[in-house]
Design an enzyme around this catalytic site. Structure first.
Site, mmCIF file in Angstrom:
data_model
loop_
_atom_site.group_PDB
_atom_site.id
_atom_site.type_symbol
_atom_site.label_atom_id
_atom_site.label_comp_id
_atom_site.label_asym_id
_atom_site.label_seq_id
_atom_site.Cartn_x
_atom_site.Cartn_y
_atom_site.Cartn_z
ATOM 1 N N SER A 182 0.828 -1.262 -0.098
ATOM 2 C CA SER A 182 -0.102 -0.015 -0.022
ATOM 3 C C SER A 182 0.944 1.235 0.060
ATOM 4 C CB SER A 182 -0.722 -0.084 1.305
ATOM 5 O OG SER A 182 -1.544 0.960 1.569
ATOM 6 N N SER A 229 8.785 9.855 10.194
ATOM 7 C CA SER A 229 7.648 10.905 10.076
ATOM 8 C C SER A 229 8.330 12.192 10.554
ATOM 9 C CB SER A 229 6.481 10.407 10.910
ATOM 10 O OG SER A 229 5.639 11.340 10.973
ATOM 11 N N TYR A 231 2.795 6.646 18.244
ATOM 12 C CA TYR A 231 3.323 6.676 17.059
ATOM 13 C C TYR A 231 4.533 7.625 16.943
ATOM 14 C CZ TYR A 231 3.405 7.906 11.860
ATOM 15 O OH TYR A 231 3.724 7.789 10.578
ATOM 16 N N LYS A 245 8.743 6.658 16.311
ATOM 17 C CA LYS A 245 9.368 7.197 15.160
ATOM 18 C C LYS A 245 10.877 8.057 15.749
ATOM 19 C CE LYS A 245 6.550 6.103 11.625
ATOM 20 N NZ LYS A 245 6.974 5.104 10.775
ATOM 21 N N THR A 251 -2.031 8.576 1.325
ATOM 22 C CA THR A 251 -1.880 7.196 1.500
ATOM 23 C C THR A 251 -3.235 6.800 2.462
ATOM 24 O OG1 THR A 251 -0.514 6.826 3.389
ATOM 25 C CG2 THR A 251 0.511 7.200 1.265
#
Ligand SMILES: NC(=O)c1ccc[n+]([C@@H]2O[C@H](COP(=O)([O-])OP(=O)(O)OC[C@H]3O[C@@H](n4cnc5c(N)ncnc54)[C@H](OP(=O)(O)O)[C@@H]3O)[C@@H](O)[C@H]2O)c1
Length: 264
Positions: free
Chosen positions: A15, A141, A154, A158, A189
């Site tokens: 993806s 990110s 998250y 990272k 995305t």
């Protein structure tokens, strides 16, 4: 520019950014290894890559379950004989406040985005040391550079990747192993759609910011260019990247901006 039959192993290849990377490397005659959990989706990407002329192995794996990673790495070596580039791209995001996120969910996000990621690198590293060559690419990110509401684990996962891979770069420079940290802002995305809510279920919502992001193809082109130039870090995106520079050079202004951010 065509580039040589390099063996490129991409996680999260089913993806978004991973799929776009697979297609772009396929057009450069790379030999590809495509990994993520969903075999069917990987096989669709495999067909696309084969139609572009690439050799392509589908190798499903779950980043939350790393015990078989050494065997997976051996499969790649048995198939292609070497691993030139490992792109640690697979991951999940989050949309939940700290106060309502159970610690089990924090651990799950860390398991997929950090421990699974580094476990695959540890499985590949002995082969790269033996080759005395290799390039490890890590898709971080901008929230690997600063915290942001609703993305606590998250963002932490990272940030952790930066510490780990900067250390790996320093420890294995003499083995000619290169490390590139790709730092996207917003890319259009399924990342926000797949982001987990406080109960661990997907948000199923495309964020406005995500929707306005750059295309995964553009992101992939910039990552590949950074790899070719052996960049240590590359920021990828649009005006949201400004926040990284403001955080670094004008921290007072950064905190005033973040105070006004409406979390989405
Ligand atoms: N899009 C953005 O704006 C943005 C910004 C900054 C950073 N990133 C980073 O870019 C990377 C790619 O994300 P994307 O934007 O392309 O999102 P995406 O479209 O949701 O793709 C995520 C990929 O990760 C794989 N994945 C998720 N959980 C996995 C697991 N447990 N084991 C193995 N694979 C897993 C998914 O495949 P399966 O479902 O088949 O497992 C999928 O291929 C992520 O690391 C993300 O943090 C994205």
């Amino acid at each position: 520019m065509k580039q040589t039959n390099q063996v490129v192993w991409i996680t999260g290849a089913s993806s978004g950014i991973g799929r776009a990377l697979a297609q772009a490397y396929a057009a450069k005659d790379a030999r590809l290894v495509l990994s993520s959990r969903n075999r069917q989706k990987l096989e669709i990407v495999q067909k696309e890559c084969i139609s572009l002329g690439a050799e392509c192995l589908v190798l499903p794996l779950d980043l939350a379950d790393s015990k078989d990673f050494p065997a997976r790495a051996q499969t790649v070596i048995d198939t292609f004989g070497r691993i030139d580039i490992l792109i640690n791209n697979g991951g999940i995001s989050q949309r939940a406040l700290i106060k309502e996120t159970p610690i089990e969910l924090d651990r799950k996000i860390m398991e997929i985005n950090f421990f699974g990621n580094i476990a695959l690198t540890k499985a590949v590293l002995p082969y790269m040391i033996r080759q005395q060559a290799g390039h490890i690419v890590v898709v971080s990110s901008i929230v690997g550079k600063f915290g942001f509401p609703l993305r606590s684990a998250y963002s932490a996962s990272k940030h952790a990747l930066h510490g780990f891979y900067e250390t790996l770069r320093a420890e294995h420079k003499s083995d000619h192993i290169r490390v590139t940290l790709a730092i996207p802002g917003r890319v259009k995305t399924q990342i926000s759609v797949n982001a987990v809510l406080k109960d661990g279920t997907p948000s199923n919502k495309m964020d406005d910011g995500q929707d306005a992001g750059i295309s995964p193809e553009r992101c992939a082109r910039q990552i590949i260019r950074a790899v070719q130039k052996n960049k240590k870090e590359v920021l990828i995106g649009k005006k949201e990247l400004l926040l990284v520079h403001i955080r670094r050079f004008l921290p007072g202004l950064y905190y005033r901006i973040v105070d006004k951010v409406k979390p989405t």
